[in-house]
Design an enzyme around this catalytic site. Structure first.
Site, PDB file in Angstrom:
ATOM      1  N   SER A 107      41.865  41.837  45.744  1.00  0.00           N
ATOM      2  CA  SER A 107      41.598  41.136  47.002  1.00  0.00           C
ATOM      3  C   SER A 107      42.855  40.766  47.773  1.00  0.00           C
ATOM      4  CB  SER A 107      40.773  39.873  46.744  1.00  0.00           C
ATOM      5  OG  SER A 107      41.519  38.927  46.012  1.00  0.00           O
ATOM      6  N   HIS A 141      44.566  33.649  46.810  1.00  0.00           N
ATOM      7  CA  HIS A 141      44.322  34.007  48.202  1.00  0.00           C
ATOM      8  C   HIS A 141      45.298  33.293  49.130  1.00  0.00           C
ATOM      9  CE1 HIS A 141      39.912  35.593  47.747  1.00  0.00           C
ATOM     10  NE2 HIS A 141      40.828  36.421  47.269  1.00  0.00           N
ATOM     11  N   ASP A 199      36.866  32.556  52.526  1.00  0.00           N
ATOM     12  CA  ASP A 199      36.359  32.252  51.179  1.00  0.00           C
ATOM     13  C   ASP A 199      35.297  31.155  51.128  1.00  0.00           C
ATOM     14  OD1 ASP A 199      38.145  34.112  50.268  1.00  0.00           O
ATOM     15  OD2 ASP A 199      39.590  32.653  49.526  1.00  0.00           O
TER      16      ASP A 199
END
Length: 189
Positions: A55, A95, A133
């Site tokens: 990701s 992230h 997210d």
């Protein structure tokens, strides 16, 4: 297959085997102390993590080893790469901070002059993902500071594949641990 090793183990004697077991235990205890010491110095429960998904490509690839810090008085900025854990989830997520929001509190009826880092809220997104997210947050609209494990400060590419292989193939993990234990027992030093 291990007949020679077992014979040499019997020849060593009980005291020597016990000494080897104690040496092996001290190595494990030293590793644990180093891990906990790193956690104290970096102010994070996990100072080193492995990227488990794609990701964050092209910034980080699966198997990269990340080094984290979590300074308590430092604010996170848009673009920082963070590692966070949602309550009830075991696996940390790596992230990038997409947006920050400050919660300004009133103390005795007076607003704080400057927002405090512990009151900062974050919205994150993986570089290789299409959406933010929010769906990963399990009912939360923003990440709170308590969910943040740390900020990425450095990385080693592909070193974490060993960890991924041992998690994907538990037999490999047990074989390696058994082999290391056997080597520690039969070593003559």
């Amino acid at each position: 297959m291990f007949a020679e090793e077992l014979k040499s183990l019997r020849r060593l004697g009980f005291r020597h085997v016990l000494l080897q077991i104690l040496n092996f235990a001290s190595v494990l205890a030293s590793g644990l102390m180093i891990w906990k010491g790193l956690g104290l110095v970096t102010n994070t429960e996990s100072p080193i993590v492995v990227v488990l998904s794609g990701s964050m490509e092209p910034a980080f690839y699966r198997g990269d080893l990340l080094f984290l810090t979590n300074p308590p008085n430092t604010r996170y900025q848009t673009g920082d790469i963070t590692v966070y854990k949602i309550p009830g989830q075991d696996i940390p997520i790596v992230h990038r901070v997409l947006e920050t929001h400050d919660v300004v509190k009133k103390v005795k009826g007076v607003r704080e002059s400057e927002p405090r880092p512990e009151n900062q809220l974050l919205l994150t997104k993986g570089d290789n993902n299409y959406a933010d997210d929010v769906e990963l947050y399990q009912g939360l609209e923003w990440l709170q500071r308590q969910h943040i494990v740390g900020k990425v400060r450095g990385f080693l590419p592909y070193v974490g594949y060993v960890t991924i292989a041992m998690n994907d193939f538990p037999q490999l993990k047990y074989a390696l641990l058994g082999g290391l234990g056997l080597l520690a027992l039969i070593q003559r030093e």
